[in-house]
Design a protein around this motif. Structure first.
Motif, short mmCIF file in Angstrom:
data_model
loop_
_atom_site.label_atom_id
_atom_site.label_comp_id
_atom_site.label_asym_id
_atom_site.label_seq_id
_atom_site.Cartn_x
_atom_site.Cartn_y
_atom_site.Cartn_z
N TYR A 13 41.67 -24.70 47.31
CA TYR A 13 40.37 -23.78 48.30
C TYR A 13 39.98 -22.87 47.05
O TYR A 13 40.62 -21.86 46.38
CB TYR A 13 40.79 -22.98 49.36
CG TYR A 13 41.24 -23.81 50.39
CD1 TYR A 13 40.25 -24.37 51.21
CD2 TYR A 13 42.44 -24.00 50.79
CE1 TYR A 13 40.61 -25.04 52.23
CE2 TYR A 13 42.79 -24.68 51.92
CZ TYR A 13 41.79 -25.39 52.80
OH TYR A 13 41.95 -26.17 53.69
N PHE A 20 42.85 -20.94 45.56
CA PHE A 20 44.58 -21.10 46.20
C PHE A 20 44.84 -22.31 46.34
O PHE A 20 44.05 -23.29 46.98
CB PHE A 20 44.29 -20.36 47.70
CG PHE A 20 45.50 -20.55 48.60
CD1 PHE A 20 46.61 -19.62 48.36
CD2 PHE A 20 45.95 -21.71 49.31
CE1 PHE A 20 47.83 -19.76 49.00
CE2 PHE A 20 47.11 -21.67 50.00
CZ PHE A 20 48.14 -20.69 49.54
N ALA A 22 46.31 -25.30 48.08
CA ALA A 22 47.06 -25.68 49.39
C ALA A 22 47.74 -26.82 49.36
O ALA A 22 48.73 -26.95 50.13
CB ALA A 22 45.71 -25.56 50.68
N PRO A 41 56.41 -25.45 58.27
CA PRO A 41 55.97 -24.00 58.72
C PRO A 41 54.59 -23.79 58.59
O PRO A 41 53.73 -24.49 58.06
CB PRO A 41 56.76 -23.21 57.73
CG PRO A 41 57.03 -23.98 56.62
CD PRO A 41 57.06 -25.51 57.16
N SER A 42 53.83 -22.72 59.28
CA SER A 42 52.67 -22.30 59.37
C SER A 42 52.11 -22.28 57.94
O SER A 42 52.97 -21.30 57.04
CB SER A 42 52.63 -21.05 60.21
OG SER A 42 51.20 -20.47 60.28
N GLY A 43 51.04 -22.55 57.63
CA GLY A 43 50.50 -22.27 56.33
C GLY A 43 50.67 -23.07 55.22
O GLY A 43 50.58 -23.09 54.08
N CYS A 44 51.73 -24.29 55.53
CA CYS A 44 52.13 -25.08 54.55
C CYS A 44 50.99 -26.37 54.11
O CYS A 44 51.33 -26.88 53.08
CB CYS A 44 53.31 -25.93 54.99
SG CYS A 44 53.38 -27.14 56.18
N GLY A 45 49.87 -26.21 54.80
CA GLY A 45 48.91 -27.46 54.43
C GLY A 45 48.67 -28.49 55.33
O GLY A 45 48.03 -29.36 55.12
N LYS A 46 49.27 -28.31 56.64
CA LYS A 46 48.96 -29.43 57.55
C LYS A 46 47.76 -29.86 57.92
O LYS A 46 47.09 -30.96 57.94
CB LYS A 46 49.92 -29.42 58.64
CG LYS A 46 51.65 -29.05 58.47
CD LYS A 46 52.13 -28.84 59.80
CE LYS A 46 51.79 -27.47 60.45
NZ LYS A 46 52.10 -26.26 59.87
N SER A 47 47.13 -28.85 58.40
CA SER A 47 45.80 -28.89 58.70
C SER A 47 44.79 -29.21 57.50
O SER A 47 43.78 -29.92 57.65
CB SER A 47 44.98 -27.75 59.39
OG SER A 47 45.65 -27.31 60.43
N THR A 48 44.93 -28.66 56.23
CA THR A 48 44.28 -29.28 55.12
C THR A 48 44.50 -30.69 54.97
O THR A 48 43.24 -31.17 54.73
CB THR A 48 44.83 -28.26 53.88
OG1 THR A 48 44.62 -26.84 54.31
CG2 THR A 48 44.22 -28.68 52.77
P1 ADP Z 1 48.76 -25.31 58.40
O1 ADP Z 1 47.89 -26.09 59.11
O2 ADP Z 1 50.11 -25.93 57.90
O3 ADP Z 1 49.29 -24.17 59.10
P2 ADP Z 1 46.51 -24.95 56.67
O4 ADP Z 1 46.20 -26.24 56.03
O5 ADP Z 1 45.58 -24.28 57.64
O6 ADP Z 1 48.12 -24.79 57.01
O7 ADP Z 1 46.59 -23.74 55.42
C1 ADP Z 1 47.31 -23.91 54.10
C2 ADP Z 1 47.06 -22.92 53.42
O8 ADP Z 1 45.62 -22.90 52.78
C3 ADP Z 1 47.45 -21.58 53.88
O9 ADP Z 1 48.07 -20.62 53.32
C4 ADP Z 1 45.93 -20.88 54.32
O10 ADP Z 1 45.86 -19.42 54.24
C5 ADP Z 1 45.08 -21.41 53.04
N1 ADP Z 1 43.78 -21.70 53.51
C6 ADP Z 1 43.44 -22.57 54.52
N2 ADP Z 1 41.90 -22.80 54.87
C7 ADP Z 1 41.38 -21.82 53.76
C8 ADP Z 1 40.06 -21.65 53.16
N3 ADP Z 1 39.13 -22.31 53.71
N4 ADP Z 1 40.24 -20.92 52.12
C9 ADP Z 1 41.15 -20.34 51.49
N5 ADP Z 1 42.47 -20.26 51.73
C10 ADP Z 1 42.67 -21.46 53.11
#
Ligand code: ADP
Ligand code: MG
Length: 269
Positions: A13, A20, A22, A41-48
C-alpha cells in the motif's frame, strides 16, 4: 492448471508519506469447485488478498490467473459478499437482486427486465425469502439481509464467489443456519462454484472448507486439507474426531504454539 493461480504475489500500500507491505510473495492454487477458507489474525492481509482476487487491488508484483488468464480488474466471473450486506437501502430485496443481474450482464448479453426479476425470485426462494422479497433491507433482520446478499451474488451466476467475513456481524445461532444454507446452496449446483471465504472463526472454517489457508502477517503459514465428509451437519461436528483434532491444532496455531508447520502445497495435517 488450477482455476485460480496466485503467483509470487506481493502488494504494497503506497501513500505520499509511507508504504506498507501487506502481502509478500504469496503462491496459492485454488481448484475449480473448491471451498477454501482464509483464516488468520486481524490485519494479516486476508481482505487485501480477496481484493486482489476481486480485481480491485492491483498487485505490486506477481500475478493472478483465472482460467489461465491474468486478471486486471473485476469481472462477471466473480461476485462478492461482504460483512455489511451492502444492499441498496431504497430498493426492495427483489429489486436489489434483479438490478445486480442486469448490471452483471452489462456490456455482454442483454437481459430483459422481466427475466431478471424471474431469476431474482428463484434465488430469493432458494435462500428462503420468497415471503420477504418486496421488503426493503431496513425492514429485514441482519441474517435476512445477508441471505439477500447471497442470493444476489449467486443469481449473477459467477464462477467464483468471494466472501469477506459474511457472517461476522451475525449472532451465533443465525450464523449456524446461514453456514448450513451456504453449504446446501453450494452442493446443490451441478457445477459447483469455487468459494473463497474469509473468516477469523476457526470452527466456521473447519465446518465449511475443503481447504483452509492459514495466513500470518503478509503471507501463508500453512495449508490444511479438512477431509471431513459431506454433507456436514453442525450438530454432528462436536462428536467428529477429525473436527476436534483440527480444531485443537488450529487453536494452537492461532496462539503461536505450534512448531510443526507444513509448507504450502504440502500434504496438510
Ligand atoms: P485482514 O483482512 O486480514 O484483517 P487487511 O487485508 O485488511 O487485513 O489488511 C492487511 C494490512 O494492510 C493491515 O496491517 C492494514 O492496516 C493494512 N492496510 C489495509 N488497507 C490499507 C490501505 N488502504 N493503506 C494502507 N494500509 C492498509
Ligand atoms: Mg479483513
Amino acid at each position: 492448471m488450477a482455476l485460480i493461480e496466485i503467483k509470487d504475489l506481493s502488494l504494497t500500500y503506497q501513500s505520499d508519506k509511507s508504504s506498507f507491505d501487506a502481502l509478500n510473495d504469496i503462491n496459492l492454487q485454488i481448484e475449480k469447485g473448491e471451498f477454501v477458507c482464509l483464516i488468520g489474525p486481524s490485519g494479516c492481509g486476508k481482505s487485501t488478498l480477496l481484493g486482489v482476487l476481486e480485481g480491485l487491488l492491483e498487485p505490486t508484483r506477481g500475478q493472478v490467473f483465472i482460467n489461465d488468464k491474468e486478471i486486471h480488474g473485476p469481472g462477471s466471473d466473480r461476485a462478492v459478499v461482504f460483512q455489511n450486506y451492502s444492499l441498496f437501502p431504497w430498493m426492495t430485496a427483489r429489486k436489489n437482486v434483479a438490478f445486480a443481474i442486469i448490471e452483471s450482464k452489462r456490456g455482454t448479453e442483454k437481459i430483459k427486465k422481466a427475466d431478471a426479476y424471474k431469476i431474482a425470485d428463484e434465488y430469493l426462494e432458494r435462500v428462503g425469502l420468497s415471503e420477504y422479497k418486496n421488503k426493503l433491507p431496513g425492514e429485514l433482520s441482519g441474517g435476512m439481509q445477508q441471505r439477500v446478499a447471497i442470493a444476489r451474488a449467486l443469481a449473477c451466476n459467477p464462477e467464483i464467489l468471494l466472501m469477506d467475513e459474511p457472517f461476522g456481524a451475525i449472532d451465533a445461532k443465525t450464523r449456524d443456519v446461514l453456514q448450513q444454507l451456504l453449504l446446501r446452496l453450494w452442493a446443490e449446483d451441478k457445477e459447483k462454484k469455487t468459494i473463497v471465504f474469509v473468516t477469523h472463526d476457526l470452527e466456521e472454517a473447519i465446518f465449511l472448507a475443503d481447504k483452509i489457508v492459514f495466513m500470518e502477517p503478509k503471507g501463508i503459514k500453512n495449508i490444511i486439507d479438512v477431509r471431513i465428509e459431506r454433507p456436514r451437519l453442525k450438530e454432528k461436528m462436536l462428536s467428529n474426531d477429525r473436527y476436534r483434532s483440527l480444531r485443537s491444532r488450529l487453536v494452537k496455531m492461532f496462539s503461536n504454539e505450534d512448531e510443526e508447520v507444513v509448507l504450502t502445497g504440502g500434504a496438510g495435517i
